[in-house]
Scaffold this active site. Structure first.
Site, PDB file in Angstrom:
ATOM      1  N   ASP A  22       0.504  19.766  55.110  1.00 52.05           N
ATOM      2  CA  ASP A  22       0.804  18.350  54.858  1.00 52.05           C
ATOM      3  C   ASP A  22       2.202  18.148  54.283  1.00 52.05           C
ATOM      4  OD1 ASP A  22      -1.653  17.507  55.744  1.00 52.05           O
ATOM      5  OD2 ASP A  22      -2.560  17.432  53.749  1.00 52.05           O
ATOM      6  N   ARG A 102      -2.730  17.835  37.551  1.00 51.25           N
ATOM      7  CA  ARG A 102      -1.955  16.742  38.145  1.00 51.25           C
ATOM      8  C   ARG A 102      -1.054  16.017  37.142  1.00 51.25           C
ATOM      9  NH1 ARG A 102      -3.167  19.804  41.200  1.00 51.25           N
ATOM     10  NH2 ARG A 102      -4.113  19.618  43.243  1.00 51.25           N
ATOM     11  N   ASP A 131      -6.867  13.032  43.788  1.00 45.49           N
ATOM     12  CA  ASP A 131      -5.522  13.434  43.367  1.00 45.49           C
ATOM     13  C   ASP A 131      -4.474  12.360  43.593  1.00 45.49           C
ATOM     14  OD1 ASP A 131      -6.285  15.819  42.304  1.00 45.49           O
ATOM     15  OD2 ASP A 131      -5.905  16.985  44.111  1.00 45.49           O
TER      16      ASP A 131
END
Ligand code: ARG
Length: 427
Positions: A22, A102, A131
């Site tokens: 990605d 995160r 996320d």
């Protein structure tokens, strides 16, 4: 390619780059769409990927610069430790290794973006996961001026289309591409999703596990370890002083060899979806158990019970991306205060997939043998129990008598056994 008006909107993009498909595609796609400089940044929280190779690929795809920030120690000290003090387990199961990584990634990205004059941060999260929320809400909290892009969410390419896009544009495809699973790692947990795991009925195949051995392969002898805590922080293992990060790494190995820390969880995502998640978290499993146990030795009953309520709230808000919120900060202050007596040593037996606390001691222990013993030396005043039970049970007795009187007919108690007094009862 969009018109030039859009290009000017975004001057310089800092991309949270993982090295996977990605974000590799995202470097090229963002550069084409916005025609600006793309800087790739990877925050190392203990993922086992080859990050050097990922950096090389990022530059090859077209990133002007590519950085790895080693944040493992900060992750352990400033993110894992508060979560451990709160015994954080989302829905009682998941030790939040992805969720707490995160906000740290965002803190590092924001710092870097400001230093390099980037006006936009991009991430590679999809539109279905937690996320994306954690990234964006954390950016909003730390850098409200920053623009945010989520190319993976916007481009609407299927995985096959992404692979085609990569081939057409000579984007070097990561070697793990044929793996059917989505894996996310930090030193605190390894999360495995997708592929056959999407069927909640199917037992996770042995091949998905990377940190833990199956019970069939674990040693036939138990291992015993002792974890020493000072004010809630694990500081020694078997008497040897250790940095928290080193202890986590060592425990992932040791407890993982005993098959400890496999978690199979049907999880409620923030975005309303139930998902089947498999985790490996050997160190987290051992340390949370040890920490919980020591707390039960040193905390008063009411504090201990109340803290559990806070812990659940804390885990939920961390899972839901609110690490940098005033509520999280305030709960941290409460939790920190509760840790002042959490000093001592916990002995744990690691064997065949289980971490069992088998001993604990503390200079602040509230365990009083003279009160608890059934042997001689018992100092508990047994006679005091009688009066205590009279008072404790009195409301029940009053209620039961009232109910009986009502059933007897007129709704008013004419005679009463409670202290020879009569008590009026509602009709
Ligand atoms: N369900 C976990 C969370 O939301 C882990 C997600 C892991 N991500 C992944 N790409 N496998 O925190």
């Amino acid at each position: 390619m969009e018109g030039s008006g859009q290009k000017k909107e975004t001057q310089k993009i800092l991309l949270a780059y993982s090295g996977g498909l990605d974000t590799s595609v995202a470097i090229h796609w963002l550069k084409e769409k916005y025609g600006c400089e793309i800087i790739a940044v990877t925050v190392d929280v203990g993922q086992s990927d080859d990050l050097k190779d990922a950096m090389r690929r990022a530059r090859e795809i077209g990133a002007s610069r590519a950085w790895v920030i080693d944040a493992k120690k900060e992750f352990a000290d400033d993110y894992v430790l508060p979560a451990l003090k709160a015994n954080s387990l989302y829905e009682g199961n998941y030790p939040l290794g992805t969720a707490i990584a995160r906000p740290l990634m965002v803190a590092k990205l924001v710092e870097m973006a400001r230093r390099l004059g980037a006006d936009t941060i991009a991430h590679g999260c999809t539109g279905k996961g937690n996320d994306q929320v954690r990234f964006e809400v954390s950016i909003m909290g730390l850098a409200p001026e920053m623009k945010i892009l989520a190319p993976t969410r916007d481009w609407k390419m299927s995985r096959e289309e992404e692979i085609d896009y990569a081939k057409q544009n000579n984007i070097p495809i990561p070697v793990t591409l044929d793996a059917p699973y989505s894996i996310d790692e930090s030193v605190w947990s390894r999360a495995i999703e997708c592929g056959i795991l999407e069927d909640p009925w199917i037992e996770p195949p042995e091949s998905i596990f990377g940190w833990t051995d199956g019970i069939e392969k674990t040693p036939d002898q138990p291992a015993y370890i002792e974890i020493g805590f000072i004010e809630g922080k694990p500081v020694t293992m078997n008497g040897t002083q250790m940095e928290l990060l080193d202890m986590i790494v060592a425990l992932n190995e040791l407890a993982g060899n005993h098959g400890i820390g496999r978690i199979d969880h049907i999880e409620n995502r923030l975005v309303g979806i139930k998902s089947r998640e498999v985790y490996e978290a050997p160190a987290a499993t051992v340390l949370i158990k040890a920490h919980q146990d020591l707390e039960s030795l040193v905390m008063t009953k009411d504090l201990h019970h109340y803290k559990k309520v806070v812990e659940q709230h804390y885990s939920d808000l961390v899972y839901n991306g609110l690490w940098f919120s005033p509520l999280k900060e305030s709960l941290d202050a409460f939790i920190e205060k509760t840790q002042c007596n959490v000093t001592g040593t916990v002995r744990i037996k690691l064997f065949k997939g289980s971490a069992t606390v088998v001993g604990r001691e503390s200079p602040n222990s509230l365990y009083n043998t003279a009160l608890s013993t059934y042997d001689k030396g018992d100092e508990f005043d047994h006679s005091a129990a009688k009066g205590f039970i009279y008072v404790w049970g009195l409301p029940l007795k009053v209620g039961a008598l009232a109910k009986a009187a009502k059933l007897n007919g007129n709704g008013v108690m004419s005679e009463c056994a409670v202290n020879q007094e009569c008590i009026p009862v509602c009709k």
